[in-house]
Write a protein that holds these residues in place. Structure first.
Motif, PDB file in Angstrom:
ATOM      1  N   GLN A 110       0.834  -1.209   0.000  1.00  0.00           N
ATOM      2  CA  GLN A 110       0.000   0.000   0.000  1.00  0.00           C
ATOM      3  C   GLN A 110       0.860   1.246   0.000  1.00  0.00           C
ATOM      4  OE1 GLN A 110      -2.716   0.226   3.278  1.00  0.00           O
ATOM      5  NE2 GLN A 110      -3.598   2.168   2.610  1.00  0.00           N
ATOM      6  N   SER A 111       1.904   1.213   0.817  1.00  0.00           N
ATOM      7  CA  SER A 111       2.791   2.364   0.880  1.00  0.00           C
ATOM      8  C   SER A 111       3.446   2.621  -0.461  1.00  0.00           C
ATOM      9  CB  SER A 111       3.851   2.126   1.966  1.00  0.00           C
ATOM     10  OG  SER A 111       4.774   3.185   1.995  1.00  0.00           O
TER      11      SER A 111
ATOM     12  N   SER B 111       2.195   1.815  -3.332  1.00  0.00           N
ATOM     13  CA  SER B 111       1.174   2.319  -4.255  1.00  0.00           C
ATOM     14  C   SER B 111       0.952   3.813  -4.047  1.00  0.00           C
ATOM     15  CB  SER B 111      -0.131   1.543  -4.033  1.00  0.00           C
ATOM     16  OG  SER B 111      -1.144   2.092  -4.849  1.00  0.00           O
ATOM     17  N   GLU B 112       0.876   4.244  -2.769  1.00  0.00           N
ATOM     18  CA  GLU B 112       0.685   5.665  -2.481  1.00  0.00           C
ATOM     19  C   GLU B 112       1.887   6.480  -2.940  1.00  0.00           C
ATOM     20  OE1 GLU B 112      -2.169   5.317   1.474  1.00  0.00           O
ATOM     21  OE2 GLU B 112      -0.069   5.894   1.663  1.00  0.00           O
ATOM     22  N   SER B 113       3.064   5.929  -2.737  1.00  0.00           N
ATOM     23  CA  SER B 113       4.266   6.644  -3.182  1.00  0.00           C
ATOM     24  C   SER B 113       4.249   6.824  -4.685  1.00  0.00           C
ATOM     25  CB  SER B 113       5.510   5.877  -2.739  1.00  0.00           C
ATOM     26  OG  SER B 113       5.567   5.801  -1.328  1.00  0.00           O
TER      27      SER B 113
ATOM     28  N   THR C  92       1.569   6.986  -6.547  1.00  0.00           N
ATOM     29  CA  THR C  92       0.549   8.001  -6.866  1.00  0.00           C
ATOM     30  C   THR C  92       1.088   9.406  -6.627  1.00  0.00           C
ATOM     31  OG1 THR C  92      -1.199   6.467  -6.245  1.00  0.00           O
ATOM     32  CG2 THR C  92      -1.768   8.800  -6.316  1.00  0.00           C
TER      33      THR C  92
END
Length: 513
Positions: free
Chosen positions: A156-157, A159-161, A163
């Motif tokens: 998840q981290s 993926s956010e990075s 984005t």
């Protein structure tokens, strides 16, 4: 030879210097290795292999045993981050407790959590019954579950990075300051939206006037502005009768002018703000008090100047206290005289003055809130008193005392503008011809408040009275004639019947006689 000697000296200096200095400049490693991903593999009847990872080179140690007081297996070289240690000569079907330990080259030691594993096979006679398979599976699943959770979090981290990186790349392609500001505003709003509470920073400030109050406060983000308020004499805790809001849009620096207030009145109030997400912040209850209306001094005049006194009169637009400051312009001495009661019509007599002296006086009016106004100066010269006293506020009140013999008590009051003695004269009827009765107050001395009580008036009778007053300079004055009617005694029903018979049949009177 000299060069070789110099080199030796420099070398010796460096050895000595760094031997002394290096302990001061060396930054010692005090952080232990971080141990992660502990795994149990190759579980057999007598062996188990444990693997884990460290974030720096470290050695590999396992504390283990059938009880929680572990034994030790160690690979002493601190040269790896991937660790694997196999425990041998274990007993089948037994539960072993273990933890992994790794130390780096500086001796900083990282220690894992406690684990347990059950070896394969049946336990030997007298040994602990094996719960091994199930417990082993459970333990392995626990380790695996933790590992899976960490993996999902990392995913998840990442993926956010990714984005964020994409957004940043897109922002770099925007050249319009307005668009960038718009993005900034939306970003700020998004950050503010994460915060649940809208905070009103500090207590509000209030600038009060006579009929209005400017209320100011600050919030931690842009929001609306509203003030709720009630007069203190009608305020119920937490309930406000009135509300006024700003129409200026959302802001962090709030100002609301509350209007339509009463002068010199205390109000309870509370400020409230609401942001674009509907999140509201409100202050606790506070109070403020409006200013009293400033008095205006009007119609200042000198009523009378005497040998050693002067009488001033004036009006004020609102109830106010009275103060007169005056100065002897010959000697320069200053004095004052005042009255603390609130009134709108004022009259003040300045006494103990010197005959033939010029004075200047100022009138000061003070409202209930302590606001003061001062009049223009007024001057006068004390002269021989040739003016008679002024008689005013003449009143009378008669009371009938019931009984067999009716009695009347009449009280007559009046005032004079200077100390005087007065005589009250009265007589029955209004046409004259009857010698008046005189009540002289000469023995009571000079006064400005006067009262006489008369107890020999007859009921239901008209009387005429007047006043004769003289001041200390023997200036005298006679008032106008006043008329009063004494009350009539109430009759009972028998008296009324007899009177009716007397008026109708004259012989009834003879019967009574």
């Amino acid at each position: 030879m000299i060069r070789a000697l110099s080199t030796a000296v420099v070398t010796l200096f460096c050895i000595v210097y760094f031997a002394q200095v290096s302990p001061l400049v060396h930054a010692a490693d005090t952080v232990p290795p971080d141990i992660t991903n502990v795994q149990i593999t190759n579980v057999a009847e007598d062996t188990v292999t444990i693997t884990w990872q460290t974030d720096e080179d470290a050695d590999s140690t396992i504390n283990y045993g059938l009880q929680e007081d572990y034994g030790t297996v160690r690979i002493p070289e601190a040269i790896r981050t991937e660790h694997s240690v196999t425990l041998n000569t274990l007993e089948p079907g037994r539960t072993y407790y273990f933890r992994v330990v790794s130390s780096d080259a500086d001796g900083n030691q990282g220690i894992s959590a406690n684990y347990k594993v059950v070896t394969d096979g049946d336990p030997q006679s007298g040994a602990e019954a094996g719960e091994g398979k199930e417990t082993q599976t459970e333990t392995s699943q626990t380790v695996q579950s933790e590992s899976q959770s960490q993996s999902e979090s990392q995913s998840q981290s990442q993926s956010e990075s990714q984005t964020v990186q994409e957004v940043l790349e897109q922002i770099k392609q925007i050249n319009s300051p307005e668009k960038l500001q718009e993005i900034l505003n939306e970003t700020v709003k998004a950050i503010q939206g994460i915060t649940e509470d809208l905070t009103i920073v500090g207590p509000p400030t209030v600038i009060v006037e006579t009929t209005s109050a400017l209320v100011k406060w600050t919030t931690d983000r842009e929001s609306s502005s509203e003030v709720l308020f009630s007069p203190s004499d009608t305020y119920t805790e937490g309930q406000y009768a009135f509300s006024q809001a700003s129409t200026g849009g959302n802001t962090t620096d709030h100002e609301v002018r509350v209007i339509g207030l009463d002068p010199y009145t205390e109000y309870h109030f509370q400020v409230r703000s609401k942001d674009t997400y509907g999140i509201e912040g409100k202050s606790r209850d506070y109070t403020f008090k409006t200013k009293a209306s400033r008095p205006d001094i009007k119609n200042l005049r000198i009523l009378k100047v005497e040998e050693n006194s002067a009488t001033l009169a004036w009006d004020t637009t609102v109830p106010a206290k009275a103060l007169v400051e005056y100065q002897d312009l010959t000697k320069g001495t200053q004095n004052s005289i005042g009255r603390p009661t609130l009134a709108t019509n004022h009259q003040m007599r300045i006494s103990d003055l010197t005959l033939g002296t010029r004075y200047v006086a100022f009138v000061i009016a003070e409202n209930a809130g302590g606001d003061r106004v001062k009049s223009n100066p007024i001057t006068f010269i004390t002269v021989k008193d040739t003016a008679p006293p002024i008689i005013s506020n003449v009143t009378n009140e008669s009371t009938l005392f019931p009984g067999g013999e009716s009695r009347i008590q009449t009280i007559i009051e009046w005032i004079t503008d200077e100390p005087a003695h007065c005589a009250l004269s009265y007589r029955e009827g209004i046409t004259g011809g009857i010698e008046p009765t005189v009540i002289d107050s000469k023995d009571t001395g000079f006064a400005m408040q006067h009262v006489e009580v008369i107890v020999d008036f007859a009921p239901a009778t008209v009387y005429q009275f007047w006043l004769d007053c003289a001041d200390e300079s023997k200036n005298s004055v006679k008032s106008e004639n006043f008329v009063l009617f004494t009350p009539i005694q109430e009759k009972n029903i028998i008296d009324i019947i007899i009177e009716n018979f007397e008026s109708t049949f004259g012989w009834v009177k003879n019967i009574n006689g």
